[in-house]
Scaffold this motif. Structure first.
Motif, PDB file in Angstrom:
ATOM      1  N   ASP A 191       9.580   3.564   0.352  1.00  9.10           N
ATOM      2  CA  ASP A 191      10.344   2.557   1.096  1.00  9.10           C
ATOM      3  C   ASP A 191       9.441   1.384   1.484  1.00  9.10           C
ATOM      4  N   PRO A 192       9.711   0.181   0.961  1.00  8.38           N
ATOM      5  CA  PRO A 192       8.851  -0.973   1.255  1.00  8.38           C
ATOM      6  C   PRO A 192       8.792  -1.349   2.734  1.00  8.38           C
ATOM      7  N   ASP A 193       9.728  -0.837   3.528  1.00  4.84           N
ATOM      8  CA  ASP A 193       9.727  -1.156   4.954  1.00  4.84           C
ATOM      9  C   ASP A 193       8.604  -0.474   5.714  1.00  4.84           C
ATOM     10  N   HIS A 194       8.085   0.637   5.156  1.00  5.28           N
ATOM     11  CA  HIS A 194       7.020   1.314   5.904  1.00  5.28           C
ATOM     12  C   HIS A 194       6.020   2.094   5.048  1.00  5.28           C
ATOM     13  N   VAL A 195       6.315   2.363   3.784  1.00  2.00           N
ATOM     14  CA  VAL A 195       5.405   3.148   2.933  1.00  2.00           C
ATOM     15  C   VAL A 195       4.444   2.208   2.201  1.00  2.00           C
ATOM     16  N   PRO A 196       3.133   2.420   2.313  1.00  7.70           N
ATOM     17  CA  PRO A 196       2.179   1.527   1.655  1.00  7.70           C
ATOM     18  C   PRO A 196       2.443   1.297   0.170  1.00  7.70           C
ATOM     19  N   ALA A 197       2.723   2.363  -0.589  1.00  5.14           N
ATOM     20  CA  ALA A 197       2.974   2.197  -2.025  1.00  5.14           C
ATOM     21  C   ALA A 197       4.175   1.292  -2.255  1.00  5.14           C
ATOM     22  N   GLY A 198       5.177   1.410  -1.397  1.00  5.63           N
ATOM     23  CA  GLY A 198       6.347   0.552  -1.504  1.00  5.63           C
ATOM     24  C   GLY A 198       6.042  -0.888  -1.150  1.00  5.63           C
ATOM     25  N   ARG A 199       5.160  -1.075  -0.187  1.00  8.06           N
ATOM     26  CA  ARG A 199       4.756  -2.437   0.183  1.00  8.06           C
ATOM     27  C   ARG A 199       3.999  -3.111  -0.962  1.00  8.06           C
ATOM     28  N   TYR A 200       3.107  -2.346  -1.589  1.00  7.29           N
ATOM     29  CA  TYR A 200       2.384  -2.893  -2.746  1.00  7.29           C
ATOM     30  C   TYR A 200       3.369  -3.225  -3.871  1.00  7.29           C
ATOM     31  N   ALA A 201       4.343  -2.339  -4.070  1.00 11.61           N
ATOM     32  CA  ALA A 201       5.336  -2.568  -5.126  1.00 11.61           C
ATOM     33  C   ALA A 201       6.135  -3.836  -4.848  1.00 11.61           C
ATOM     34  N   LYS A 202       6.582  -3.995  -3.616  1.00 12.06           N
ATOM     35  CA  LYS A 202       7.356  -5.190  -3.254  1.00 12.06           C
ATOM     36  C   LYS A 202       6.524  -6.450  -3.445  1.00 12.06           C
ATOM     37  N   GLU A 203       5.271  -6.405  -2.994  1.00 11.62           N
ATOM     38  CA  GLU A 203       4.388  -7.569  -3.133  1.00 11.62           C
ATOM     39  C   GLU A 203       4.209  -7.942  -4.600  1.00 11.62           C
ATOM     40  N   ALA A 204       3.984  -6.920  -5.446  1.00 17.45           N
ATOM     41  CA  ALA A 204       3.787  -7.185  -6.878  1.00 17.45           C
ATOM     42  C   ALA A 204       5.049  -7.767  -7.507  1.00 17.45           C
ATOM     43  N   LEU A 205       6.195  -7.191  -7.191  1.00 19.27           N
ATOM     44  CA  LEU A 205       7.457  -7.672  -7.758  1.00 19.27           C
ATOM     45  C   LEU A 205       7.779  -9.086  -7.270  1.00 19.27           C
ATOM     46  N   GLU A 206       7.464  -9.370  -6.017  1.00 19.75           N
ATOM     47  CA  GLU A 206       7.693 -10.719  -5.491  1.00 19.75           C
ATOM     48  C   GLU A 206       6.806 -11.733  -6.207  1.00 19.75           C
ATOM     49  N   ASN A 207       5.540 -11.399  -6.359  1.00 17.21           N
ATOM     50  CA  ASN A 207       4.604 -12.322  -7.005  1.00 17.21           C
ATOM     51  C   ASN A 207       4.937 -12.556  -8.470  1.00 17.21           C
ATOM     52  N   LEU A 208       5.611 -11.589  -9.090  1.00 16.16           N
ATOM     53  CA  LEU A 208       6.002 -11.723 -10.490  1.00 16.16           C
ATOM     54  C   LEU A 208       7.410 -12.313 -10.638  1.00 16.16           C
ATOM     55  N   ALA A 241      -0.906  12.797  18.553  1.00 16.34           N
ATOM     56  CA  ALA A 241      -0.999  13.957  17.664  1.00 16.34           C
ATOM     57  C   ALA A 241      -2.464  14.376  17.523  1.00 16.34           C
ATOM     58  N   PRO A 242      -2.737  15.683  17.411  1.00 20.42           N
ATOM     59  CA  PRO A 242      -4.116  16.189  17.421  1.00 20.42           C
ATOM     60  C   PRO A 242      -4.880  15.995  16.114  1.00 20.42           C
ATOM     61  N   ALA A 243      -4.888  14.798  15.583  1.00 22.49           N
ATOM     62  CA  ALA A 243      -5.660  14.515  14.370  1.00 22.49           C
ATOM     63  C   ALA A 243      -7.105  14.221  14.745  1.00 22.49           C
ATOM     64  N   GLU A 244      -8.014  14.525  13.837  1.00 25.88           N
ATOM     65  CA  GLU A 244      -9.434  14.247  14.076  1.00 25.88           C
ATOM     66  C   GLU A 244      -9.997  13.237  13.077  1.00 25.88           C
ATOM     67  N   VAL A 245      -9.401  13.194  11.880  1.00 23.22           N
ATOM     68  CA  VAL A 245      -9.780  12.227  10.850  1.00 23.22           C
ATOM     69  C   VAL A 245      -8.490  11.644  10.281  1.00 23.22           C
ATOM     70  N   PHE A 246      -8.484  10.333  10.050  1.00 23.79           N
ATOM     71  CA  PHE A 246      -7.311   9.684   9.458  1.00 23.79           C
ATOM     72  C   PHE A 246      -7.734   8.908   8.220  1.00 23.79           C
ATOM     73  N   ILE A 247      -6.976   9.102   7.125  1.00 25.42           N
ATOM     74  CA  ILE A 247      -7.211   8.332   5.900  1.00 25.42           C
ATOM     75  C   ILE A 247      -5.890   7.695   5.516  1.00 25.42           C
ATOM     76  N   SER A 248      -5.849   6.388   5.541  1.00 24.29           N
ATOM     77  CA  SER A 248      -4.633   5.632   5.270  1.00 24.29           C
ATOM     78  C   SER A 248      -4.622   5.132   3.828  1.00 24.29           C
ATOM     79  N   ALA A 249      -3.410   4.840   3.314  1.00 17.71           N
ATOM     80  CA  ALA A 249      -3.293   4.305   1.955  1.00 17.71           C
ATOM     81  C   ALA A 249      -3.301   2.785   1.943  1.00 17.71           C
ATOM     82  N   ASN A 250      -3.435   2.178   3.106  1.00 15.07           N
ATOM     83  CA  ASN A 250      -3.628   0.722   3.148  1.00 15.07           C
ATOM     84  C   ASN A 250      -4.325   0.333   4.449  1.00 15.07           C
ATOM     85  N   GLN A 251      -4.788  -0.894   4.491  1.00 13.32           N
ATOM     86  CA  GLN A 251      -5.528  -1.354   5.659  1.00 13.32           C
ATOM     87  C   GLN A 251      -4.606  -1.601   6.856  1.00 13.32           C
TER      88      GLN A 251
END
Length: 255
Positions: free
Chosen positions: A141-158, A72-82
């Motif tokens: 969606d925790p399977d691929h969305v960063p915010a969902g992954r953070y949510a799953k991690e937090a809920l698991e740890n708690l 895809a013709p992107a020139e700059v990418f900013i991700s919500a997770n590493q």
């Protein structure tokens, strides 16, 4: 005759404006959906002082990363997770030398303002099914969305994940999760603090402990090792005082 002259002049002016727009350098930025408001403002400010027309594609970081990998013709990418920046570095699809952490965010629980939900204490004693009732909890969606992954991690740890998983309303990105709560289709949701700030229809009822999940970091990178003048200028602009002030306005933590 006068009508014909007016039409001709109108056509000439429209053509002139169209040519001027085409003459500006196009800068294409792919960025996480949670950055929509802040980057839209930053892009407008950037274009005022540069001969550019900056365009954005906002979506889940995973969706954008796979599009970039496919050319895809992107020139700059900013991700919500590493993770998704790591993915592109491994695929040699971004300039790894240009990578840096631009911003940080926080994870919060939200509810519709109309619900009148009081402050919620996020700990291992929280009764998720009781809190949600006969509705759902909106998340990326925790399977691929960063915010969902953070949510799953937090809920698991708690120790709350097993009770929460069957009650999730999984959205394609964090803004879609926010929309479910805004419309009252979910009684609570887990989003970034910055998402809660831009909505007039929801309120933050709890902030997840920082220790419950990895730091929410937004890495940025150039796609090409030899970027265009416009894309390099926008990349540099992200760390200016003007851009930082806009990020802070929308609740982000700047470096």
């Amino acid at each position: 005759m006068k009508v014909g002259i007016k039409l001709l002049l109108g056509t000439m002016i429209a053509a002139s404006l169209s040519f001027a727009a085409m003459a500006k350098e196009q800068v294409t930025v792919f960025a996480a959906a949670s950055l929509t408001n802040a980057l839209t403002d930053i892009g407008q400010e950037f274009d005022k002082t540069h001969d550019t027309n900056t365009r954005f594609s906002f979506a889940s970081s995973s969706t954008l990363a796979r599009q970039i990998e496919q050319g895809a013709p992107a020139e700059v990418f900013i991700s919500a997770n590493q993770k998704w920046m790591d993915y592109l570095v491994e695929k040699k699809a971004v300039d790894s030398a240009s990578r840096f952490t631009l911003l940080h965010n926080a994870l919060v629980m939200i509810a519709p303002k109309s619900r009148g939900l009081k402050d919620v204490t996020i700990n291992d004693k929280l009764n998720i099914p009781q809190l949600i009732g006969d509705s759902r909890m909106a998340v990326g969606d925790p399977d691929h969305v960063p915010a969902g992954r953070y949510a799953k991690e937090a809920l698991e740890n708690l120790g709350l994940w097993s009770a929460s998983e069957p009650l999730l309303a999984r959205a394609n990105n964090v803004r879609a999760a926010l929309a479910l709560v805004e419309r009252g289709e979910a009684t609570v949701g887990i989003v970034y603090a910055t998402d809660a700030l831009v909505s007039a229809d929801v309120e933050t009822v709890a902030v997840f402990p920082e220790t419950s999940h990895k730091p929410i970091a937004y890495p940025a990178a150039l796609i090409a090792e030899k970027p265009t003048a416009g894309s390099k200028a926008f990349y540099d602009y992200l760390t200016t005082d003007t851009a930082k002030a806009i990020f802070v306005k929308y609740g982000f933590k700047v470096q």
